[in-house]
Write an enzyme that holds these catalytic residues in place. Sequence first.
Site, PDB file in Angstrom:
ATOM      1  N   ARG A  26      10.193  -5.832 -11.413  1.00  0.00           N
ATOM      2  CA  ARG A  26      11.420  -5.025 -11.290  1.00  0.00           C
ATOM      3  C   ARG A  26      12.502  -5.457 -12.279  1.00  0.00           C
ATOM      4  O   ARG A  26      13.203  -4.624 -12.847  1.00  0.00           O
ATOM      5  CB  ARG A  26      11.953  -5.111  -9.863  1.00  0.00           C
ATOM      6  CG  ARG A  26      11.156  -4.216  -8.889  1.00  0.00           C
ATOM      7  CD  ARG A  26      11.362  -4.685  -7.481  1.00  0.00           C
ATOM      8  NE  ARG A  26      10.854  -3.764  -6.480  1.00  0.00           N
ATOM      9  CZ  ARG A  26       9.574  -3.655  -6.119  1.00  0.00           C
ATOM     10  NH1 ARG A  26       8.651  -4.383  -6.721  1.00  0.00           N
ATOM     11  NH2 ARG A  26       9.205  -2.807  -5.177  1.00  0.00           N
ATOM     12  N   GLY A  92      -0.753  -2.029  -9.381  1.00  0.00           N
ATOM     13  CA  GLY A  92      -0.272  -0.821  -8.704  1.00  0.00           C
ATOM     14  C   GLY A  92       1.237  -0.713  -8.815  1.00  0.00           C
ATOM     15  O   GLY A  92       1.782   0.368  -9.076  1.00  0.00           O
ATOM     16  N   ASP A 316       0.873  -7.639   2.348  1.00  0.00           N
ATOM     17  CA  ASP A 316       0.030  -8.398   1.416  1.00  0.00           C
ATOM     18  C   ASP A 316      -0.496  -9.686   2.043  1.00  0.00           C
ATOM     19  O   ASP A 316      -1.312 -10.382   1.436  1.00  0.00           O
ATOM     20  CB  ASP A 316       0.814  -8.721   0.138  1.00  0.00           C
ATOM     21  CG  ASP A 316       1.053  -7.463  -0.691  1.00  0.00           C
ATOM     22  OD1 ASP A 316       0.367  -6.451  -0.459  1.00  0.00           O
ATOM     23  OD2 ASP A 316       1.926  -7.495  -1.577  1.00  0.00           O
ATOM     24  N   LYS A 343      -5.522  -0.899  -1.419  1.00  0.00           N
ATOM     25  CA  LYS A 343      -4.926  -1.944  -2.262  1.00  0.00           C
ATOM     26  C   LYS A 343      -5.903  -2.255  -3.405  1.00  0.00           C
ATOM     27  O   LYS A 343      -6.765  -1.440  -3.706  1.00  0.00           O
ATOM     28  CB  LYS A 343      -4.623  -3.183  -1.414  1.00  0.00           C
ATOM     29  CG  LYS A 343      -3.557  -2.929  -0.358  1.00  0.00           C
ATOM     30  CD  LYS A 343      -2.205  -2.715  -0.987  1.00  0.00           C
ATOM     31  CE  LYS A 343      -1.161  -2.374   0.035  1.00  0.00           C
ATOM     32  NZ  LYS A 343       0.085  -1.898  -0.543  1.00  0.00           N
ATOM     33  N   ARG A 347      -9.153  -3.681   1.501  1.00  0.00           N
ATOM     34  CA  ARG A 347      -9.005  -5.043   2.043  1.00  0.00           C
ATOM     35  C   ARG A 347      -9.526  -5.167   3.462  1.00  0.00           C
ATOM     36  O   ARG A 347      -9.966  -6.257   3.858  1.00  0.00           O
ATOM     37  CB  ARG A 347      -7.549  -5.503   1.950  1.00  0.00           C
ATOM     38  CG  ARG A 347      -7.183  -5.856   0.525  1.00  0.00           C
ATOM     39  CD  ARG A 347      -5.819  -6.502   0.391  1.00  0.00           C
ATOM     40  NE  ARG A 347      -5.623  -6.894  -1.009  1.00  0.00           N
ATOM     41  CZ  ARG A 347      -4.459  -7.028  -1.602  1.00  0.00           C
ATOM     42  NH1 ARG A 347      -3.347  -6.802  -0.929  1.00  0.00           N
ATOM     43  NH2 ARG A 347      -4.396  -7.396  -2.866  1.00  0.00           N
TER      44      ARG A 347
HETATM   45  C1  S3P Z   1       4.726  -3.847  -3.778  1.00  0.00           C
HETATM   46  C2  S3P Z   1       4.651  -3.092  -2.654  1.00  0.00           C
HETATM   47  C3  S3P Z   1       3.513  -3.117  -1.728  1.00  0.00           C
HETATM   48  C4  S3P Z   1       2.615  -4.316  -1.971  1.00  0.00           C
HETATM   49  C5  S3P Z   1       2.368  -4.579  -3.417  1.00  0.00           C
HETATM   50  C6  S3P Z   1       3.671  -4.814  -4.145  1.00  0.00           C
HETATM   51  C7  S3P Z   1       5.909  -3.722  -4.648  1.00  0.00           C
HETATM   52  O1  S3P Z   1       2.767  -1.929  -1.906  1.00  0.00           O
HETATM   53  O2  S3P Z   1       1.393  -4.161  -1.299  1.00  0.00           O
HETATM   54  O3  S3P Z   1       1.559  -5.726  -3.582  1.00  0.00           O
HETATM   55  O4  S3P Z   1       6.130  -4.573  -5.528  1.00  0.00           O
HETATM   56  O5  S3P Z   1       6.653  -2.742  -4.461  1.00  0.00           O
HETATM   57  P1  S3P Z   1       3.187  -0.563  -1.159  1.00  0.00           P
HETATM   58  O6  S3P Z   1       4.613  -0.413  -1.342  1.00  0.00           O
HETATM   59  O7  S3P Z   1       2.421   0.518  -1.811  1.00  0.00           O
HETATM   60  O8  S3P Z   1       2.785  -0.781   0.259  1.00  0.00           O
END
Ligand code: S3P
Length: 437
Positions: A26, A92, A316, A343, A347
């Site tokens: 971020r 992701g 997580d 994920k 998982r």
């Molecule tokens: C994350 C949000 C989560 C998490 C991922 C990191 C983030 O996913 O599982 O490892 O940095 O915003 P989701 O928001 O899709 O649940």
Amino acid sequence: MNLISNQISCLKGEALCPGDKSISQRILILGSLLNSNLIIDGFLDANDPNSTLNALNKIGASILKKDGKIILFKREKNFLQPEEDLDLGNSGTGARLILGLVSGLGLNTRLVGDSSLSNRPMLRVVNPLKDMGVDIETNDGKLPVKTSGGEINNFFEYKMPVASAQVKSCLILAALSSNKEIKIFEPKKTRDHTERMIEYFGGDIKYGDSKNPGEIKLNKTKLKSRNVYSIVGDFSSASFIIVAALIAPKSNVIIRNVGLNKTRNGLIKVLLSMGASLKITNKKTKCNEEVGDILVTSSKLNSVIVPEKIIPNIIDEIPILSIAASFAEGKTIIKNASELKIKESDRLHAISDGLLKLKINHELFYDGLSIEGHDRQIDTNEIIDSYDDHRIAMSFLVAGIRSKKGITVKDCKNIETSFPNFIEIMNNLGMSIDEKN
Ligand code: S3P
């Protein structure tokens, strides 16, 4: 790379928690939007944040790694249409957040990723981005995704069907980078690093009151520059050390600089309710994020029924919680966690497969697991499949602490996506993890 983790007699010492992966990604994105010089310390130098960094440099950001710090320079030109694909690797968060950014900037881009990321659903961000006015195409709902500009609506309102910080952050970044307002409703509170970071840089972001819980409103905002941003440690990485210390005999471990944001540290609550001995000290606020040290000692754990409300705040940590539950007396129940299926691997399936190989009685549901735990030693030597998923690999390596013959985990290279010095940190504390051919 296959690894073997052997039984140990104690775990002791101090560990410095590696930088937070979500925050590292971020701050690169938000920092690029600030367009002023910024020094970032505590950055997680791992594959996921690095793919976000590379993607940002391809659209004209000017980010350099130097002496363990990140230097983000003021851009000389506007953001650019990239000449190549933006490759987000395994990340992701990188893919979904960068999609928000390039959509808001109106750039023509093509986002790609590795085989795991290319199988993950992108419509959860693409559909609302389309509704916002972005011209965007997917490959049957997955990567590659192409953005081709478009006019972003002002005052877009979106009720999120799933509790996802990635979706929330993608849309906030699309609004922020196009200088538009947005109102989002989240069904359950998810990690709020994006919102806190916007606040930290002086942005105008407001939250619903008790009558409108889950409402987040970003008003037209001009962020203010700052010289330095310090990233707190990653609670998700700390969770492997925490559970290792709880299940190891005679342990006494301090983990320093752990991020303690309430939307992330639900595992502390869950473990305390299981009887864990955890103590938080040196609590302070750094760059609008809470941080502190965690002292962990060996504990006899009991099972728990995990409350639904806390699931997004331990999302997580469920793989490593499953390991704690395997050594806790009684039946632990985790439900309402079907998000785990999409994920880095499925998982729920990966945990169940590993538990089966360790001969731990459990039941797999469509949205969770129940695990019958005992204060036991594992006595099998079947090889565990990590499904190329960092958190599955690290979780089962931690279980090796309680194995008579050691636990071998296949394909552990992906640990580098989030916790590159995992083996070094764990072995320094007394774990015994080695490469295995
Ligand atoms: C994350 C949000 C989560 C998490 C991922 C990191 C983030 O996913 O599982 O490892 O940095 O915003 P989701 O928001 O899709 O649940």
